[in-house]
Enzyme design. Structure first.
Site, PDB file in Angstrom:
ATOM      1  N   ARG A 292      55.062  47.217  14.432  1.00 10.68           N
ATOM      2  CA  ARG A 292      54.916  45.654  14.787  1.00 10.68           C
ATOM      3  C   ARG A 292      54.610  44.882  13.806  1.00 10.68           C
ATOM      4  O   ARG A 292      53.890  44.940  12.979  1.00 10.68           O
ATOM      5  CB  ARG A 292      53.924  45.670  15.914  1.00 10.68           C
ATOM      6  CG  ARG A 292      53.989  46.680  17.051  1.00 10.68           C
ATOM      7  CD  ARG A 292      52.555  46.780  17.676  1.00 10.68           C
ATOM      8  NE  ARG A 292      52.678  47.713  18.906  1.00 10.68           N
ATOM      9  CZ  ARG A 292      52.355  48.976  18.718  1.00 10.68           C
ATOM     10  NH1 ARG A 292      52.206  49.488  17.415  1.00 10.68           N
ATOM     11  NH2 ARG A 292      52.447  49.850  19.841  1.00 10.68           N
TER      12      ARG A 292
ATOM     13  N   ASP B 197      67.983  50.803  46.566  1.00  8.44           N
ATOM     14  CA  ASP B 197      67.886  52.012  47.395  1.00  8.44           C
ATOM     15  C   ASP B 197      69.459  52.304  48.083  1.00  8.44           C
ATOM     16  O   ASP B 197      69.892  51.383  48.352  1.00  8.44           O
ATOM     17  CB  ASP B 197      66.868  52.110  48.364  1.00  8.44           C
ATOM     18  CG  ASP B 197      65.313  52.314  47.844  1.00  8.44           C
ATOM     19  OD1 ASP B 197      65.402  52.841  46.577  1.00  8.44           O
ATOM     20  OD2 ASP B 197      64.234  52.215  48.133  1.00  8.44           O
ATOM     21  N   GLU B 198      69.578  53.418  48.525  1.00  5.85           N
ATOM     22  CA  GLU B 198      70.901  53.755  48.945  1.00  5.85           C
ATOM     23  C   GLU B 198      71.003  53.001  50.182  1.00  5.85           C
ATOM     24  O   GLU B 198      71.998  52.740  50.487  1.00  5.85           O
ATOM     25  CB  GLU B 198      70.815  55.269  49.395  1.00  5.85           C
ATOM     26  CG  GLU B 198      69.774  55.846  50.199  1.00  5.85           C
ATOM     27  CD  GLU B 198      69.884  57.439  50.241  1.00  5.85           C
ATOM     28  OE1 GLU B 198      71.007  57.670  50.680  1.00  5.85           O
ATOM     29  OE2 GLU B 198      68.853  58.049  50.115  1.00  5.85           O
TER      30      GLU B 198
ATOM     31  N   GLU C 125      55.743  54.367  43.166  1.00  8.72           N
ATOM     32  CA  GLU C 125      56.191  54.059  42.141  1.00  8.72           C
ATOM     33  C   GLU C 125      56.581  52.300  42.113  1.00  8.72           C
ATOM     34  O   GLU C 125      56.311  51.616  40.763  1.00  8.72           O
ATOM     35  CB  GLU C 125      57.694  54.697  41.915  1.00  8.72           C
ATOM     36  CG  GLU C 125      57.528  56.160  41.859  1.00  8.72           C
ATOM     37  CD  GLU C 125      58.775  56.950  42.190  1.00  8.72           C
ATOM     38  OE1 GLU C 125      59.667  56.325  42.423  1.00  8.72           O
ATOM     39  OE2 GLU C 125      58.705  58.321  41.913  1.00  8.72           O
ATOM     40  N   ASP C 126      56.948  51.779  43.051  1.00  5.63           N
ATOM     41  CA  ASP C 126      57.217  50.454  43.087  1.00  5.63           C
ATOM     42  C   ASP C 126      56.182  49.619  42.904  1.00  5.63           C
ATOM     43  O   ASP C 126      56.101  48.413  42.123  1.00  5.63           O
ATOM     44  CB  ASP C 126      57.965  49.895  44.130  1.00  5.63           C
ATOM     45  CG  ASP C 126      57.563  50.222  45.734  1.00  5.63           C
ATOM     46  OD1 ASP C 126      56.287  51.200  45.720  1.00  5.63           O
ATOM     47  OD2 ASP C 126      57.736  49.775  46.675  1.00  5.63           O
TER      48      ASP C 126
ATOM     49  N   ARG D 160      50.542  54.019  49.911  1.00  6.90           N
ATOM     50  CA  ARG D 160      50.700  52.842  49.255  1.00  6.90           C
ATOM     51  C   ARG D 160      49.288  52.446  48.750  1.00  6.90           C
ATOM     52  O   ARG D 160      48.922  51.739  47.715  1.00  6.90           O
ATOM     53  CB  ARG D 160      51.547  51.878  49.946  1.00  6.90           C
ATOM     54  CG  ARG D 160      53.000  52.354  50.030  1.00  6.90           C
ATOM     55  CD  ARG D 160      53.957  51.241  50.807  1.00  6.90           C
ATOM     56  NE  ARG D 160      55.240  51.583  50.799  1.00  6.90           N
ATOM     57  CZ  ARG D 160      56.088  51.299  49.688  1.00  6.90           C
ATOM     58  NH1 ARG D 160      55.683  50.508  48.607  1.00  6.90           N
ATOM     59  NH2 ARG D 160      57.377  51.575  50.077  1.00  6.90           N
TER      60      ARG D 160
END
Length: 749
Positions: free
Chosen positions: A431, A546-547, A634-635, A704
């Site tokens: 860095r 998402d699907e 995850e979200d 959640r």
């Protein structure tokens, strides 16, 4: 002949005169002058501007230092060199780089020995290392080693002093003369000289030490750390007192100090002189003699008045209400008030000659502190008065950034130490000082991702960069059927119809093989199906889907145009929010439609590819296990991660329909839950939703909420930021002709 003798005599006389005028300093080193020289060394500091100080103080008072046992800087340096034979160590000479080549930068902590307790503070340091992404349980993989012996307090008068350290470390088979070892220390030396002696030979080990002297510091090898108390929080830590991007009010005091006044010994010269700058108006300098067992034996005529004045002011109130805070040396070079001043946005005025400032290898202290001289402390008031108000504000804001980025917790102090050492292993991938000293800070920037500023979403506005004009769509497929449903086909067609779409990647996370290429819809952009392997992202923007997500091409185009204006944030459609539940004493999670939002579900959201890399590479093993254990986590983690980096909320954009989670999204694929990420790369997108009926929906909602609280506990605070902002297209739902609207289809239900 007489003339010749005369010339010889004159030449000899001229030589002595020249030697006297130009070599006098060297002659004083001989025995006839040694007594006066030693006396001058003890009368430290020597005030070169004595004539300017007569109206303020008696020069004899300023020079008083009656303890003959104190060592001069040269003698202290000699004591250090005798204790540490490897004083010339550099990374190239005392560090084995080959240990880091195969497994990367891994850190091994020695197992705790029975009957060898460690202090609470050292326990926090070890815990911080074990919580980091660099920790390994296998010493064969390790690049760096940390002792289990508590080396923080090396004052042999302390009850926490560990004896026979030399004998113990020589018995460790991994010690190897200290090579590739890191030793932490907060206190070294003891009364009266307080030298840097640790009481054992560190060999070729790297020393991370508080109150580091520039005489003993080995540049590019050792690390100077701040002195912090045993109450310093393990993680998270309290926020700074100045809100981000805010302008502080005009402070009551310009310059303050409140602390101990040492009557004798090291450090007494500076603190005894501090009362001369006190004016009782905008400069407050208060000292007390009441410390130590024998203070009354050494008290002088000032002590009684100083002790009374000392009690009139509250220390915390002075910190809150002053622009500058004096941070003089104590018995050692560092002090707790350095971090206290940083947190309070009180610009530190450092009076500690020879102190190697904490993390100075990375941090530019010239942007956050005033470095003064102990010998010229009476000039400090006039010096700080000359600093322009704009620069004062910049100083104050930088103190808050540095406090939050590197000093607010033991975790951050330890991780900063590790990252500095890691940067030394590969200078081309390290860095820059700009990255260390600019938001979001060095700990949240991965040089393995890139060292070019234009590859990060935080510097576009500052440096005139702009994100790429294309995006990559990631569609997560987790249904059991193993065949293509109508929602997937429609979603691929809608996304591929966007003029900004560069490619579509389908993350097939089922055990069943994906359909053959002939079954997939025709697309104007490349369509790739990946199963258990990494796919490089070439565009700056990632569209996570998402699907079963239902979006139109107009919605995708508008959301992407918004994201390009806010590339450092998550921009998307379905939102949730968090709140503090005082009755339960924990964080709550709600999917109800309110004016507040703090989470944009990654079922349909844009984010920068750096966050995708941060999600897969930055997270330590413990946090990954938490996410793997809670399928719906995850979200939330992605939102928490981005908020921790940016300190900003996500952005919601217009949507035709409210997002709903269908039964198909609840279905499990093989033995894994629908929210479990694919093996590589782990996708931050997972099934989401607002209202799901039945037991599965209740379990998902509970997961959640548990995830939210466990993440808050892991980070040590709640990173999520709430917002009431939603961005709509111009003329959205206005009663005007559709011909004037760029995205008219967004208004169709």
């Amino acid at each position: 002949m007489q003339t010749r003798k005369k010339y010889i005599f004159l030449t000899f006389l001229a030589s002595w005169l020249l030697l006297f005028f130009f070599g006098g300093d060297q002659l004083r080193r001989f025995a006839p002058f040694s007594g006066r020289k030693a006396e001058a060394r003890r009368n430290w500091p020597r005030w070169t501007d004595r004539s300017l100080l007569k109206s303020f103080a008696d020069p004899e008072e300023l020079q008083r230092d009656e303890d003959p046992s104190l060592l001069s800087p040269r003698e202290r340096r000699a004591a250090w060199l005798s204790a540490y034979r490897s004083s010339s160590c550099r990374m190239e000479t005392c560090f084995d780089f080959s240990r880091c080549e195969r497994h990367g930068f891994k850190v091994f902590t020695y197992p705790q020995e029975r009957g060898q307790p460690v202090s609470e503070t050292y326990g926090k340091i070890l815990s911080s290392i074990e919580r980091s992404r660099y920790h390994t349980l296998n010493p064969e993989e390790a690049c760096l080693f940390i002792l289990s012996i508590d080396t923080l307090d090396r004052d042999h008068l302390s009850g926490r002093y560990v004896h026979n350290v030399d004998e113990k470390i020589r018995g460790f088979p991994l010690w190897n003369g200290g090579r590739n070892h890191l030793i932490f220390n907060l206190y070294s030396g003891t009364w009266p000289s307080y030298t840097g002696d640790l009481g054992f030979d560190i060999g070729q080990a790297i020393l991370a030490k508080a109150s580091f002297s520039t005489d003993s510091f080995r540049p590019g090898f050792d690390v100077s750390i701040p002195l912090f108390s045993k109450d310093h929080p393990q993680r998270g830590g309290d926020k700074g007192w100045l809100l981000q991007d805010s302008v502080p009010p005009k402070k009551k005091y310009l310059l303050v100090f409140k602390g101990k006044r040492y009557l004798t010994g090291i450090g007494s010269g500076t603190r005894n002189a501090l009362h001369h700058i006190h004016n009782g108006k905008d400069i407050i300098s208060l000292t007390t003699c009441k410390h130590g067992k024998d203070w009354e034996k050494h008290k002088d005529t000032r002590c009684d008045k100083d002790n009374v004045d000392y009690e009139r002011f509250d220390y915390q109130e002075l910190l809150h209400n002053s622009t500058f805070c004096i941070v003089p040396r104590g018995r050692r070079l560092g002090s707790f008030r350095f971090l206290e001043a940083l947190q309070a946005a009180c610009i530190p005025v450092l009076l500690s000659d020879g102190w190697e400032l904490p993390f100075a290898e990375a941090i530019d202290w010239g942007r956050a502190a005033v470095v003064g001289s102990e010998r010229l402390l009476l000039q400090i008031p006039s010096a700080v008065r000359c600093i322009h108000p704009e620069r004062v504000l910049a100083f104050q804001q930088q103190t808050q950034f540095l406090w939050d980025a590197y000093f607010s917790s033991v975790d951050k102090i330890v991780h900063t130490t590790l990252e500095i050492i890691k940067d030394r292993l590969s200078p081309p991938r390290s860095r820059s000082r700009f990255l260390w000293n600019t938001l979001p800070g060095g700990l949240l920037l991965l040089p393995d991702f890139s060292t070019h500023l234009g590859d990060f979403p935080f510097y576009y506005l500052q440096h005139g960069y702009s994100p790429s004009k294309k995006f990559t769509a990631f569609i997560r497929v987790a249904s059991q059927a193993g065949s293509l449903s109508q929602p997937i086909l429609r979603l691929i067609q809608a996304v591929s119809g966007s003029q900004y779409c560069a490619q579509i990647v389908v993350l097939w996370s089922c055990e069943k093989a994906p359909p053959p290429s002939g079954k997939w819809p025709q697309s104007t952009v490349p369509l790739t199906i990946i199963q258990g392997r990494r796919k490089a992202i070439q565009t700056d923007a990632v569209l996570s889907l998402d699907e079963d997500t239902s979006l139109s091409t107009s919605e995708v185009d508008f959301a992407f145009s918004v994201w390009r204006s806010f590339p450092e944030r998550i921009v998307g459609f379905p939102t949730q929010s968090h709140f503090w539940d005082p009755e339960q004493g924990r964080w709550g999670y709600t999917s109800k439609r309110t004016n507040e939002l703090s989470i944009v579900l990654t079922a349909a959201a844009f984010y920068h590819r750096y966050y995708h890399n941060l999600f897969t590479e930055y997270l330590p093993a413990g946090l990954r296990e938490l996410v793997d254990g809670l399928a719906a986590c995850e979200d939330i983690l992605m939102n928490v991660l981005v908020a921790a980096v940016t300190k900003l909320p996500p952005i919601k954009v217009s949507q035709r329909k409210q997002h709903k989670e269908t039964a198909a999204q609840q279905a499990e694929c093989g033995d894994g839950a629908a929210g479990t990420p694919p093996a590589a790369p782990p996708s931050p997108s997972a099934p989401h939703g607002a209202k799901v009926k039945g037991t599965a929906g209740s379990r998902r909602f509970s997961q959640r909420q548990d995830c939210l609280n466990q993440l808050a506990d892991w980070f040590g605070y709640m990173p999520l930021v709430s917002s009431q902002l939603r961005l709509d297209p111009v003329l959205f739902k206005d009663q005007v002709s559709v011909l004037r609207k760029k995205y008219p289809s967004l208004e169709k239900a």
